[in-house]
Design an enzyme around this catalytic site. Structure first.
Site, PDB file in Angstrom:
ATOM      1  N   HIS A  46       0.837  -1.197   0.000  1.00  0.00           N
ATOM      2  CA  HIS A  46       0.000   0.000   0.000  1.00  0.00           C
ATOM      3  C   HIS A  46       0.869   1.242   0.000  1.00  0.00           C
ATOM      4  CE1 HIS A  46      -3.177  -2.651   1.563  1.00  0.00           C
ATOM      5  NE2 HIS A  46      -2.327  -3.027   2.498  1.00  0.00           N
ATOM      6  N   ILE A  65       2.808   1.215   6.417  1.00  0.00           N
ATOM      7  CA  ILE A  65       2.114   0.826   7.648  1.00  0.00           C
ATOM      8  C   ILE A  65       1.484   2.052   8.308  1.00  0.00           C
ATOM      9  CG2 ILE A  65       2.435  -0.052  10.012  1.00  0.00           C
ATOM     10  CD1 ILE A  65       2.543  -2.262   7.930  1.00  0.00           C
ATOM     11  N   CYS A  66       2.234   3.152   8.363  1.00  0.00           N
ATOM     12  CA  CYS A  66       1.785   4.346   9.101  1.00  0.00           C
ATOM     13  C   CYS A  66       0.394   4.791   8.668  1.00  0.00           C
ATOM     14  CB  CYS A  66       2.788   5.484   8.913  1.00  0.00           C
ATOM     15  SG  CYS A  66       2.276   7.004   9.713  1.00  0.00           S
ATOM     16  N   LYS A  86      -5.186   6.631  15.422  1.00  0.00           N
ATOM     17  CA  LYS A  86      -5.630   7.938  15.937  1.00  0.00           C
ATOM     18  C   LYS A  86      -7.124   8.118  15.709  1.00  0.00           C
ATOM     19  CE  LYS A  86      -1.724   8.068  17.178  1.00  0.00           C
ATOM     20  NZ  LYS A  86      -1.504   6.741  16.720  1.00  0.00           N
ATOM     21  N   GLY A 132       4.810  -0.289  25.257  1.00  0.00           N
ATOM     22  CA  GLY A 132       5.305   0.821  24.457  1.00  0.00           C
ATOM     23  C   GLY A 132       4.112   1.573  23.897  1.00  0.00           C
ATOM     24  N   GLU A 184       4.218  -5.711  31.270  1.00  0.00           N
ATOM     25  CA  GLU A 184       5.471  -5.104  30.780  1.00  0.00           C
ATOM     26  C   GLU A 184       6.655  -5.793  31.439  1.00  0.00           C
ATOM     27  OE1 GLU A 184       8.424  -3.504  29.249  1.00  0.00           O
ATOM     28  OE2 GLU A 184       6.548  -2.698  28.440  1.00  0.00           O
ATOM     29  N   HIS A 194      -2.851  33.571  27.056  1.00  0.00           N
ATOM     30  CA  HIS A 194      -3.698  33.143  28.176  1.00  0.00           C
ATOM     31  C   HIS A 194      -5.161  33.225  27.746  1.00  0.00           C
ATOM     32  CE1 HIS A 194      -5.188  32.801  32.290  1.00  0.00           C
ATOM     33  NE2 HIS A 194      -6.000  33.790  32.019  1.00  0.00           N
TER      34      HIS A 194
END
Length: 464
Positions: free
Chosen positions: A38, A42-43, A52, A182, A203, A443
């Site tokens: 593709h 992968i990303c 995401k 991770g 982990e 601010h």
């Protein structure tokens, strides 16, 4: 058929490869990119982008559940997992077709197929129409990496998943085990836990998110535990007994083996470089633990052959790959290229709360012999964070006590993956604590905490 000749051939069209190809084409090099699966790699297809999209759905769901906190009402809150996944796949598809368009616009030749390098300067591509021969003086390896599979913990797509299965789940897990904490492991743990899976994270190191500053890891653990996740550190999954609809995991903690039942396991125990079947050994390319050994300019030591991104080793991040791609394209085109420094690359994890960092952790800075000044500022002291209903988080800055150089910045909390860039730019411009203190931050914003954390390192914090 005569071999097509190019100035540059890029093998792999992920965020390293396609960016290298575009930059090379912009610089007037006749460029080809070879991709076996593709465009976007992968990303775009199975990593950064679709995860995401999933995590955004989980975040909105979490906010809907908290509607009452904001004076709002929302009844019968639920989700349709298939629709959540469908949105995620749509986002990935949109971006992949965008990559195809960009390559075409920049007149890059795209060859879909599997590449090998029979001899220096030659690339042979097995396409569905036969074999195409390409030649070029310069070749960039950008073949990326894949999930590491541990013996006995191999994925089967039913009970045991890799990231690919987790992105297109056959069902919603009820009791989930995530092996590895991770970025990938923690993001999936966060997603499924938010949607209601009873989640355990195991982990092997002494803390979760082991590449982060120890204080950030501790904050994350506390936060995940409060959300109801089970976190087991210094622990190892010894074996998985697969039954009908369940897996019994043998988890070794403090020398004792515990047995726990799960209906789903996600393995996220690191990655291995895609170095096989390219002909690298015959060319004399050095490979160390599945990664191609390169110098700071991504040169492999074989003339005209470069390696970028995940195949060239840590940090395994898309933005590092892209920057290396640009650097190598510029180097080949005879421009003045700047090496990518690993410690100037930010890492972002999109769990809830988000985690982001750049530079050295406090421990690493001390280990390197720096005398440090450390500042911290909690989200609870920030007006915007409280208004957002996100009072949990921390920003930590590490300075060289002698020169005022910003050595590292570490954050956990809402939107920190966007905030970190302020410190990244600061480090790139070789900022000192004085520059940062004299900068006026708007601010009310979350970014004011970045200012306060610097002030705190020098005993001048205002809002704490």
């Amino acid at each position: 058929m005569a071999a097509q000749s190019f100035d540059l051939i890029v093998i792999g069209a992920g965020p390293g490869g396609y960016v290298a190809a575009i930059r090379a084409a912009q610089l007037g090099l006749k460029t080809a990119v070879v991709e076996r699966e593709h465009l976007g790699g992968i990303c775009l297809n199975w990593g950064c982008i679709p995860t995401k999209a999933l995590l955004r759905s989980a975040e909105v769901f979490h906010l809907m559940e908290r509607a009452k906190d904001f004076g709002l009402s929302a009844d019968k809150i639920g989700y349709d997992l298939n629709a959540v996944v469908k949105r995620s796949r749509g986002v990935a598809k949109q971006l992949t077709s965008g990559v195809g368009h960009l390559l075409k616009k920049n007149k890059v030749t795209v060859v879909m197929g599997e590449a090998t390098i029979p001899t220096k300067g030659k690339v042979s591509v097995k396409t569905d129409k036969g074999t195409e021969e390409l030649t070029a003086k310069n070749i960039i390896l950008a073949t990326g990496a894949r999930a590491r599979e541990l013996p006995g913990l191999e994925a089967d797509g039913d009970l045991v998943w890799t990231y690919k299965h987790a992105l297109q789940p056959p069902r919603m897990p009820k009791k989930l085990l995530v092996i590895g904490s991770g970025a990938i492991g923690i993001e999936f743990a966060s997603f499924y836990h938010t949607l209601g899976a009873d989640t355990t994270v195991v982990e092997v190191m002494d803390r979760i998110l082991p590449v982060e500053d120890a204080e950030i890891s501790a904050f994350a653990k506390k936060s995940f535990t409060k959300q109801g996740m089970t976190i087991k550190e210094k622990a190892m999954v010894k074996q998985l007994d697969r039954g009908k609809g369940k897996v019994t995991a043998h988890i070794e903690v403090n020398g004792k083996v515990e047995k726990h039942d799960f209906d789903t396991v996600i393995s996220a125990v690191g990655i291995v470089g895609n170095v096989e079947n390219l002909g690298l050994e015959a060319l004399g390319v050095k490979i160390d633990r599945t990664h191609v050994v390169t110098d700071e300019f991504c040169r492999t030591g074989v003339e005209g052959l470069y390696a970028i991104g995940d195949i060239a080793g840590a940090p395994w991040l898309a933005h590092k790959a892209s920057h290396e791609g640009v650097m190598v394209a510029e180097l080949i085109a005879g421009k003045h290229a700047h090496p990518v420094k690993p410690e100037s690359i930010a890492g972002c994890t999109y769990c809830q709360p988000q985690v982001a960092s750049v530079g050295y952790s406090e421990a690493k800075a001390k280990e390197l012999g720096y005398e440090v000044k450390v500042g911290r500022f909690p989200f609870i002291g920030n007006g915007k964070a409280i208004a957002l209903g996100e009072p949990e988080g921390l920003i930590k800055t590490v300075f060289d006590a002698k020169t005022g150089e910003l050595l590292g910045a570490h954050m956990i909390g809402a939107e920190v993956t966007e905030l970190i860039q302020g410190y990244v730019v600061g480090r790139q411009l070789e900022t000192t604590e004085e520059d940062l203190m004299n900068t006026v931050f708007p601010h009310p914003t979350l970014s004011e905490m970045m200012h306060e954390s610097v002030l705190d390192a020098y005993g001048r914090v205002i809002h704490m």
